[in-house]
Design a protein around this motif. Structure first.
Motif, PDB file in Angstrom:
ATOM      1  N   ASP A  73       0.811  -1.220   0.000  1.00  0.00           N
ATOM      2  CA  ASP A  73       0.000   0.000   0.000  1.00  0.00           C
ATOM      3  C   ASP A  73       0.844   1.269   0.000  1.00  0.00           C
ATOM      4  O   ASP A  73       0.389   2.310  -0.467  1.00  0.00           O
ATOM      5  N   VAL A  74       2.041   1.203   0.550  1.00  0.00           N
ATOM      6  CA  VAL A  74       2.835   2.418   0.716  1.00  0.00           C
ATOM      7  C   VAL A  74       4.225   2.248   0.124  1.00  0.00           C
ATOM      8  O   VAL A  74       4.726   1.128  -0.032  1.00  0.00           O
ATOM      9  N   GLU A  75       4.827   3.371  -0.213  1.00  0.00           N
ATOM     10  CA  GLU A  75       6.241   3.422  -0.583  1.00  0.00           C
ATOM     11  C   GLU A  75       6.988   4.137   0.537  1.00  0.00           C
ATOM     12  O   GLU A  75       6.534   5.185   1.026  1.00  0.00           O
TER      13      GLU A  75
ATOM     14  N   GLU B  30      16.101   9.274   3.421  1.00  0.00           N
ATOM     15  CA  GLU B  30      16.619  10.623   3.157  1.00  0.00           C
ATOM     16  C   GLU B  30      17.540  10.663   1.933  1.00  0.00           C
ATOM     17  O   GLU B  30      17.601  11.678   1.242  1.00  0.00           O
ATOM     18  N   ASP B  31      18.234   9.567   1.660  1.00  0.00           N
ATOM     19  CA  ASP B  31      19.150   9.577   0.517  1.00  0.00           C
ATOM     20  C   ASP B  31      18.445   9.303  -0.803  1.00  0.00           C
ATOM     21  O   ASP B  31      19.089   9.163  -1.848  1.00  0.00           O
ATOM     22  N   GLY B  32      17.094   9.186  -0.765  1.00  0.00           N
ATOM     23  CA  GLY B  32      16.323   9.006  -1.985  1.00  0.00           C
ATOM     24  C   GLY B  32      16.020   7.573  -2.346  1.00  0.00           C
ATOM     25  O   GLY B  32      15.224   7.319  -3.260  1.00  0.00           O
ATOM     26  N   THR B  33      16.624   6.607  -1.658  1.00  0.00           N
ATOM     27  CA  THR B  33      16.359   5.206  -1.983  1.00  0.00           C
ATOM     28  C   THR B  33      15.018   4.767  -1.408  1.00  0.00           C
ATOM     29  O   THR B  33      14.549   5.294  -0.395  1.00  0.00           O
ATOM     30  N   GLU B  34      14.391   3.807  -2.090  1.00  0.00           N
ATOM     31  CA  GLU B  34      13.139   3.235  -1.593  1.00  0.00           C
ATOM     32  C   GLU B  34      13.464   2.015  -0.738  1.00  0.00           C
ATOM     33  O   GLU B  34      14.280   1.173  -1.129  1.00  0.00           O
TER      34      GLU B  34
ATOM     35  N   HIS C 153      13.636  -6.249   3.577  1.00  0.00           N
ATOM     36  CA  HIS C 153      15.062  -6.078   3.883  1.00  0.00           C
ATOM     37  C   HIS C 153      15.296  -5.883   5.380  1.00  0.00           C
ATOM     38  O   HIS C 153      16.442  -5.934   5.832  1.00  0.00           O
ATOM     39  N   GLY C 154      14.236  -5.650   6.135  1.00  0.00           N
ATOM     40  CA  GLY C 154      14.388  -5.419   7.563  1.00  0.00           C
ATOM     41  C   GLY C 154      13.704  -4.137   7.992  1.00  0.00           C
ATOM     42  O   GLY C 154      12.984  -3.504   7.214  1.00  0.00           O
ATOM     43  N   THR C 155      13.931  -3.756   9.248  1.00  0.00           N
ATOM     44  CA  THR C 155      13.306  -2.543   9.764  1.00  0.00           C
ATOM     45  C   THR C 155      13.923  -1.304   9.113  1.00  0.00           C
ATOM     46  O   THR C 155      15.052  -1.337   8.623  1.00  0.00           O
TER      47      THR C 155
ATOM     48  N   PRO D  76      16.002   7.947   8.790  1.00  0.00           N
ATOM     49  CA  PRO D  76      14.808   8.784   8.626  1.00  0.00           C
ATOM     50  C   PRO D  76      14.108   8.515   7.291  1.00  0.00           C
ATOM     51  O   PRO D  76      14.764   8.319   6.261  1.00  0.00           O
ATOM     52  N   TYR D  77      12.791   8.516   7.324  1.00  0.00           N
ATOM     53  CA  TYR D  77      12.015   8.079   6.176  1.00  0.00           C
ATOM     54  C   TYR D  77      10.765   8.947   6.005  1.00  0.00           C
ATOM     55  O   TYR D  77      10.351   9.675   6.905  1.00  0.00           O
ATOM     56  N   ARG D  78      10.187   8.848   4.823  1.00  0.00           N
ATOM     57  CA  ARG D  78       8.849   9.406   4.617  1.00  0.00           C
ATOM     58  C   ARG D  78       8.039   8.403   3.804  1.00  0.00           C
ATOM     59  O   ARG D  78       8.594   7.505   3.159  1.00  0.00           O
ATOM     60  N   VAL D  79       6.724   8.563   3.820  1.00  0.00           N
ATOM     61  CA  VAL D  79       5.822   7.561   3.270  1.00  0.00           C
ATOM     62  C   VAL D  79       4.857   8.226   2.308  1.00  0.00           C
ATOM     63  O   VAL D  79       4.408   9.356   2.530  1.00  0.00           O
ATOM     64  N   ARG D  80       4.554   7.546   1.222  1.00  0.00           N
ATOM     65  CA  ARG D  80       3.452   7.967   0.376  1.00  0.00           C
ATOM     66  C   ARG D  80       2.661   6.729  -0.028  1.00  0.00           C
ATOM     67  O   ARG D  80       3.211   5.626  -0.111  1.00  0.00           O
TER      68      ARG D  80
END
Length: 613
Positions: A139-141, A145-149, A154-156, A160-164
């Protein structure tokens, strides 16, 4: 006031604007409401502290660390920071309360229910964690911070992250993918434990993979707990949702739809309401649903919601119709056949619901084009203006805009600050677990470094306390013996400590204690024999212990009789138990478990009564 489950988190570097700091599982659970829910789970099980820590608390912490502050939905229930974690914990509380109404495993011998019952209880909690966990994948991406998804297989989340939310996402895919994260959340040790009951393992896997028709009692409990939590989040009555039979309204709606489609609606005809393609059955909304309501009301079915939005929600929650977007059920479609063209608001029904695996009727030979999301109540066609299809809109959005901004701004704050509810747990959940208070020796505590079992704590840094210091005995039985030489007092202290730390099982098949009519019922002579064997090393002393206990005057006497009789309704027969009713159950514990519903106190007592006076 209840002490914190976890120590307060240390200060961390503030992430970039629009990004959220990942937290440990301990920090995420460090809110009063979440602590209270975890404590409820402990209070409602009969597991030892070590087993609870390893097999329940550790999976809960791993789940919290995996879902972080993700919402449970974009715009439906629990659509706020941390909503997914709250939803899972609420479901676990509701589901465990529901489980207490059942003798599990179903149809098993009493001795098997006694030995395996707690594993089935644990499976309900595990099911609450797993039923929606793959929403974090499909449901989410998640972008760092470095732009990688970042994908959670892969684990926790490491930074820092953001979600869309993904556009054009498949709303039923998460059920199929849930098992992918099973080992990561539950751990091999839990799965090994569950595998000791192959039937339970099968029901659990079917349930979390979306095959609820094969999930049996586990699927029913998880589904009903989900409904209760969603009802609470949307302003409904979760207690009422819990009391409703899980299958009844689903069955009535499904049978009603089958009847209307097969007997009343004409397929693929101009002016009618039902159109069948290879992939779906499309029904004109709200006309078809209003006719379904009229049919069910005529059949005397009064439990169907009158409000159209609520009825769509009911159909959607049972999987009878498919969503357009989260919480939205009406599609806007254009139907074309030759020179005839018309647009409708429609609902989408799986054909297998109506015809099963038998041959379907001939599909529509024209064309049905999905134009997007429709209105719930409008039955008129849209304007003649050209409407871009959903796929075209999605393509344009991706070509023009690059990264979509988050659906809603998310303030960066610690989980303890982000608790969106009152410090006290919701009244409706509290009502299901009455008198859950903080007691000495029953405090939940956790080091910020994460979860450690008692045996592992010495090997891990910053984990000098165990994962949950609940129910540790303030004194051993030998220490209590030094305080008094009276067997009655020693028995009473042993009883209270055993109830507090769960070493004495309550309300199980062969338990020596049950709750009847709001108080504790001590099975005689079983409870006295157990004390004599464990504490005195001589079972034969049970009569002397019982006699000294009676001298304390803590039990109810009725018509001069000490012993009360209760009938036990088993799966195959009814039997009789004899024992003592405690005058004030709060002398034993502040929290009184719900009555054991299979026990009934018999008002007429036998004249002969073993009192040993």
């Amino acid at each position: 006031m209840l002490r914190r489950l976890f120590s307060r988190p240390t200060q961390k570097a503030r992430p970039s604007q629009g990004f959220m700091q990942p937290f440990s599982g301990g920090e995420l659970l460090d809110t009063p409401r979440r602590q209270q829910m975890v404590k409820m789970l402990w209070d409602a099980t009969s597991l030892t502290q070590r087993v609870f820590d390893e097999y329940l608390l550790e999976p809960i912490c791993r789940y919290a660390e995996l879902v972080q502050l993700l919402p449970a939905s974009e715009s439906h229930h629990h659509a706020y920071q941390g909503g997914m974690l709250d939803h899972a914990l609420e479901m676990a509380c509701y589901g465990l309360r529901l489980r207490q109404r059942h003798l599990l495993p179903p149809g098993a011998k009493p001795e098997d229910q006694s030995s395996a019952g707690e594993l089935w209880s644990a499976a309900v909690i595990h099911g609450a964690l797993m039923h929606d966990v793959a929403k974090t994948l499909v449901d989410v991406e998640i972008h760092l911070e470095d732009g990688t998804e970042w994908r959670l297989w892969h684990g926790t989340i490491p930074a820092p992250y953001r979600v869309r939310y993904r556009s054009g996402r498949e709303y039923h895919l998460h059920s199929a993918i849930n098992p992918l994260l099973c080992e990561r959340v539950l751990g091999a040790k839990v799965l090994d434990w569950m595998m000791t009951q192959p039937k339970l393992f099968a029901l659990f896997m079917y349930t979390i993979a979306g095959h609820t028709d094969r999930g049996g009692i586990i699927a029913e409990l998880i589904h009903q707990a989900d409904r209760a939590s969603v009802a609470k989040a949307l302003g409904g009555d979760p207690v009422q949702a819990l009391s409703a039979p899980v299958e009844s309204i689903q069955r009535k709606l499904a049978e009603g739809l089958r009847y209307m489609v097969k007997e009343q609606f004409k397929l693929n005809k101009k002016g009618e309401v039902a159109w069948l393609t290879e992939e779906a059955l499309w029904l004109v909304s709200p006309r078809a649903i209003n006719e379904l309501k009229a049919h069910l009301y005529a059949q005397g079915v009064k439990s169907i919601p009158g409000d159209l939005n609520r009825l769509y929600g009911e159909l959607q929650s049972h999987g009878l119709i498919e969503e357009v977007t989260e919480g939205k059920s009406v599609w806007k479609c254009e139907i074309v056949e030759g020179d005839w063209k018309q647009s409708f608001n429609m609902i989408k029904v799986p054909p297998t619901l109506i015809w099963g695996v038998e041959d379907k009727p001939e599909p529509f030979r024209g064309r049905i084009t999905i134009k997007g999301e429709g209105a719930v109540s409008a039955d008129q066609p849209p304007s003649e203006a050209e409407i871009k299809t959903k796929s075209e809109s999605d393509t344009e959005t991706k070509t023009q805009g690059g990264d979509m901004p988050p659906t809603q701004p998310m303030n960066i704050q610690s989980p303890s600050q982000a608790d969106t509810t009152n410090d006290n747990l919701d009244d409706d959940i509290m009502a299901l677990f009455p008198e859950v208070n903080s007691e000495p020796g029953r405090v939940l505590d956790q080091g910020q470094s994460g979860v450690a079992t008692e045996q592992e704590s010495s090997d891990k840094p910053n984990s000098s306390t165990s994962a949950k210091n609940v129910g540790s005995r303030p004194k051993s039985s030998d220490q209590e013996a030094n305080n008094t030489s009276d067997l009655g007092e020693r028995f009473w202290q042993w009883l209270k400590v055993g109830v507090a730390d769960h070493s004495i099982v309550i309300n199980d098949t062969k338990a020596p204690i049950h709750t009847v009519e709001g108080t504790y019922f001590l099975v005689s002579p079983g409870i006295f024999k157990r004390f004599s064997t464990k504490e005195l090393g001589d079972e034969e002393q049970w009569k002397a212990v019982q006699k000294r206990f009676q001298k304390l005057g803590l039990h109810i006497r009725t018509q001069g009789q000490n012993i009360h009789n209760v009938s036990v309704e088993g799966p195959n027969k009814t039997r009789l138990l004899k024992g003592y009713l405690i005058k004030d159950p709060r002398e034993v514990s502040q929290r009184i478990p719900p009555d054991n519903w299979v026990l009934t106190l018999l008002k007429s007592q036998e004249k002969k009564d073993e009192t040993y006076e």
